[in-house]
Structures are given as C-alpha cells and as structure tokens.
Design a protein around this motif. Sequence first.
Motif, PDB file in Angstrom:
ATOM      1  N   LEU A 249      22.385 -16.641 -21.076  1.00  0.00           N
ATOM      2  CA  LEU A 249      21.962 -16.531 -20.440  1.00  0.00           C
ATOM      3  C   LEU A 249      22.684 -15.038 -19.442  1.00  0.00           C
ATOM      4  N   ASN A 250      24.624 -15.346 -19.871  1.00  0.00           N
ATOM      5  CA  ASN A 250      25.430 -14.395 -19.854  1.00  0.00           C
ATOM      6  C   ASN A 250      24.939 -13.206 -20.156  1.00  0.00           C
ATOM      7  N   GLY A 251      24.474 -13.186 -21.322  1.00  0.00           N
ATOM      8  CA  GLY A 251      24.391 -12.030 -21.992  1.00  0.00           C
ATOM      9  C   GLY A 251      23.217 -11.699 -22.601  1.00  0.00           C
ATOM     10  N   ALA A 252      22.252 -12.537 -22.065  1.00  0.00           N
ATOM     11  CA  ALA A 252      20.758 -11.785 -22.704  1.00  0.00           C
ATOM     12  C   ALA A 252      19.948 -11.727 -21.163  1.00  0.00           C
ATOM     13  N   ASP A 253      18.751 -11.189 -21.538  1.00  0.00           N
ATOM     14  CA  ASP A 253      18.483 -11.560 -20.261  1.00  0.00           C
ATOM     15  C   ASP A 253      17.202 -12.745 -20.479  1.00  0.00           C
TER      16      ASP A 253
ATOM     17  N   VAL B  16       8.859 -27.508 -32.485  1.00  0.00           N
ATOM     18  CA  VAL B  16       8.015 -27.753 -33.913  1.00  0.00           C
ATOM     19  C   VAL B  16       6.608 -27.352 -33.552  1.00  0.00           C
ATOM     20  N   ASP B  17       6.202 -27.526 -33.100  1.00  0.00           N
ATOM     21  CA  ASP B  17       4.617 -27.096 -33.249  1.00  0.00           C
ATOM     22  C   ASP B  17       4.101 -25.593 -32.467  1.00  0.00           C
ATOM     23  N   GLY B  18       4.986 -25.059 -32.502  1.00  0.00           N
ATOM     24  CA  GLY B  18       5.112 -23.466 -32.532  1.00  0.00           C
ATOM     25  C   GLY B  18       4.997 -23.201 -30.610  1.00  0.00           C
ATOM     26  N   GLY B  19       5.251 -24.139 -29.530  1.00  0.00           N
ATOM     27  CA  GLY B  19       5.782 -23.504 -28.386  1.00  0.00           C
ATOM     28  C   GLY B  19       7.145 -23.408 -28.263  1.00  0.00           C
ATOM     29  N   TYR B  20       7.272 -24.260 -26.925  1.00  0.00           N
ATOM     30  CA  TYR B  20       8.571 -23.720 -26.274  1.00  0.00           C
ATOM     31  C   TYR B  20       8.400 -24.939 -25.243  1.00  0.00           C
ATOM     32  N   TRP B  21      10.143 -25.396 -25.808  1.00  0.00           N
ATOM     33  CA  TRP B  21      10.665 -26.787 -24.881  1.00  0.00           C
ATOM     34  C   TRP B  21      10.736 -25.899 -23.004  1.00  0.00           C
ATOM     35  N   LEU B  22      11.259 -25.313 -23.596  1.00  0.00           N
ATOM     36  CA  LEU B  22      12.484 -24.165 -22.566  1.00  0.00           C
ATOM     37  C   LEU B  22      12.406 -22.668 -22.487  1.00  0.00           C
ATOM     38  N   VAL B  23      11.946 -22.529 -21.546  1.00  0.00           N
ATOM     39  CA  VAL B  23      12.015 -20.553 -21.276  1.00  0.00           C
ATOM     40  C   VAL B  23      13.227 -20.382 -19.885  1.00  0.00           C
ATOM     41  N   GLY B  24      14.486 -19.664 -20.285  1.00  0.00           N
ATOM     42  CA  GLY B  24      15.080 -18.875 -19.402  1.00  0.00           C
ATOM     43  C   GLY B  24      14.833 -17.729 -18.961  1.00  0.00           C
ATOM     44  N   LEU B  25      15.356 -17.407 -17.617  1.00  0.00           N
ATOM     45  CA  LEU B  25      15.800 -15.965 -17.111  1.00  0.00           C
ATOM     46  C   LEU B  25      17.061 -15.978 -16.765  1.00  0.00           C
ATOM     47  N   ASN B  26      16.883 -14.481 -16.927  1.00  0.00           N
ATOM     48  CA  ASN B  26      18.512 -14.470 -16.375  1.00  0.00           C
ATOM     49  C   ASN B  26      18.259 -13.803 -15.004  1.00  0.00           C
ATOM     50  N   ARG B  27      17.388 -13.221 -14.723  1.00  0.00           N
ATOM     51  CA  ARG B  27      16.854 -12.340 -13.262  1.00  0.00           C
ATOM     52  C   ARG B  27      17.056 -11.155 -12.576  1.00  0.00           C
ATOM     53  N   ARG B  28      17.729 -10.422 -13.816  1.00  0.00           N
ATOM     54  CA  ARG B  28      18.226  -9.304 -13.442  1.00  0.00           C
ATOM     55  C   ARG B  28      17.619  -8.107 -13.558  1.00  0.00           C
ATOM     56  N   ARG B  29      16.992  -8.292 -14.265  1.00  0.00           N
ATOM     57  CA  ARG B  29      16.007  -7.377 -14.331  1.00  0.00           C
ATOM     58  C   ARG B  29      14.448  -7.871 -15.060  1.00  0.00           C
ATOM     59  N   ALA B  30      12.902  -6.889 -14.104  1.00  0.00           N
ATOM     60  CA  ALA B  30      11.715  -7.770 -14.269  1.00  0.00           C
ATOM     61  C   ALA B  30      11.260  -7.561 -15.365  1.00  0.00           C
ATOM     62  N   ALA B  31      10.298  -8.746 -15.413  1.00  0.00           N
ATOM     63  CA  ALA B  31       9.509  -8.976 -16.983  1.00  0.00           C
ATOM     64  C   ALA B  31       8.329  -9.096 -16.295  1.00  0.00           C
ATOM     65  N   PRO B  32       7.271  -8.096 -15.990  1.00  0.00           N
ATOM     66  CA  PRO B  32       5.930  -8.231 -14.730  1.00  0.00           C
ATOM     67  C   PRO B  32       4.895  -8.808 -15.483  1.00  0.00           C
ATOM     68  N   ASP B  33       4.822  -8.496 -17.250  1.00  0.00           N
ATOM     69  CA  ASP B  33       4.028  -9.037 -17.957  1.00  0.00           C
ATOM     70  C   ASP B  33       3.798 -10.716 -19.010  1.00  0.00           C
TER      71      ASP B  33
ATOM     72  N   PHE C 121      13.821  -5.608 -23.483  1.00  0.00           N
ATOM     73  CA  PHE C 121      15.077  -7.597 -23.492  1.00  0.00           C
ATOM     74  C   PHE C 121      16.159  -8.591 -24.834  1.00  0.00           C
ATOM     75  N   ALA C 122      17.071  -8.576 -24.176  1.00  0.00           N
ATOM     76  CA  ALA C 122      17.524  -9.405 -25.071  1.00  0.00           C
ATOM     77  C   ALA C 122      17.293 -10.900 -25.058  1.00  0.00           C
ATOM     78  N   VAL C 123      16.948 -11.744 -26.278  1.00  0.00           N
ATOM     79  CA  VAL C 123      16.339 -12.780 -26.416  1.00  0.00           C
ATOM     80  C   VAL C 123      17.513 -13.433 -27.417  1.00  0.00           C
ATOM     81  N   ARG C 124      17.177 -14.910 -26.356  1.00  0.00           N
ATOM     82  CA  ARG C 124      18.633 -15.895 -27.552  1.00  0.00           C
ATOM     83  C   ARG C 124      17.439 -17.078 -27.979  1.00  0.00           C
ATOM     84  N   MET C 125      17.558 -17.496 -29.095  1.00  0.00           N
ATOM     85  CA  MET C 125      17.334 -18.626 -29.299  1.00  0.00           C
ATOM     86  C   MET C 125      18.534 -20.305 -29.161  1.00  0.00           C
ATOM     87  N   LEU C 126      17.570 -21.152 -28.926  1.00  0.00           N
ATOM     88  CA  LEU C 126      18.234 -22.260 -29.195  1.00  0.00           C
ATOM     89  C   LEU C 126      17.589 -23.293 -30.280  1.00  0.00           C
ATOM     90  N   GLU C 127      18.402 -24.163 -30.382  1.00  0.00           N
ATOM     91  CA  GLU C 127      17.577 -24.708 -31.775  1.00  0.00           C
ATOM     92  C   GLU C 127      16.374 -25.532 -31.455  1.00  0.00           C
TER      93      GLU C 127
END
Length: 200
Positions: free
Chosen positions: A121-125, A132-149, A173-179
């Motif tokens: 999040l230092n370099g991404a939004d 594994v099932d298509g969902g996600y175990w973590l979501v993070g935002l740096n909150r420097r820009r709005a994501a209204p939807d 938005f710049a997005v990064r993925m973890l493992e």
Amino acid sequence: MRGTVIIFVKAPVAGRVKTRLGADIGFGRAAALFRVLMQRTMMQSVKGGWRTMLAVDPPAATHLSAQFWPPHVARMPQGPGDLGQRMARAFENAPPGPVIIIGADAPGLRARHLRQAFGALNGADAVFGPAVDGGYWLVGLNRRRAAPDLFNGVRWSTKYALKDTLKTLPSSFAVRMLETLADVDEVKDLSIIGAAASAH
C-alpha cells in the motif's frame, strides 16, 4: 502514518459461525474450531507496529466478555448490510491511514503477510490476498483516493467474489496481489489447518 488491521469476526456461538461446516461436523464443534482459528489470527495480527481492531457481528456481541474477545483489542460493530456494506463501513470508520481487513478463517495467515500488505500500500491504492475458492482473505486500501463503488454488486461466497470486487474499483487504481491462501468453510477444508500448522 500508522496502519490499522481490522479482523472481521462473528460471535463464536454454535449455530452462528461456520454454519456450512457445522452442518457436517456439528455446530458446537464448528464454533470451537472458529474460536481456535480466531485465536491464531489474533496472535499473528498483533505482531506488528500497526493497530489491531475487531469488527464484530452481531453488534450486541461487541460488549461480550473477554472469554470471547481479547480485552486489549478495540472492538467495533460491523453493523447492518451485506459483507460489502459492512466492510465499506469499516473502511470509513477506521482511524486515519492505510487499512487492511481480514477474516479469521485462513489458517495460513502470518504477520509477514500483513507486513507485505502494508508495504504494497506504500505504492498502490489497493491490495488483495486471493483465496483458493475465488474470494479473498485480505483486502486493503491506502485511502488516499476514494472508491465510491467499492463492493457494489459483488457475488459473495462465490468463485467470482474477487473478480467482482476488482471491477468495483476505479479504473485508475493501482492494485497489488499477495500470495493465495486457503480458508476453512467446509469439511474438505479441514486438512488446511494441519498443513498450515506444520508449515510454520
């Protein structure tokens, strides 16, 4: 600026947590397993310089005793709505700075994953930890820009959850993925717990 980790949890009461799993192994056993997973997650989530909070459902459970929640960790109610509405509210109400939301049912989660997420999040939004099932175990935002939807129209508890969520982010938005990690929802997932424990 100091970041915040918010763990989304349900009161670990039989019949309220891990109901898909409980239908097969018994709701009492499923609730006990959830308490173990929650404790593991808490242990990893307080190992960094960030603040850690619990977002609790149902709201009345926010005030339950320390037999459910660690007394030294701040709590907030998740409030009404679907998972997306509740997570969006948590992002809005969190202290200033980057915010990461996790669940309590990914046995492979370690403090290093949270450090990696804040680093991303230092370099991404936004940052995601795919499941594994298509969902996600973590979501993070740096909150420097709005994501209204954010989270609008996501098909929760399906293999499309991550894909749908990415579509709700602003195109700039710049997005990064973890493992990718696995979470525990059904009987077939129980082997994940032992594998996660022996791998670390």
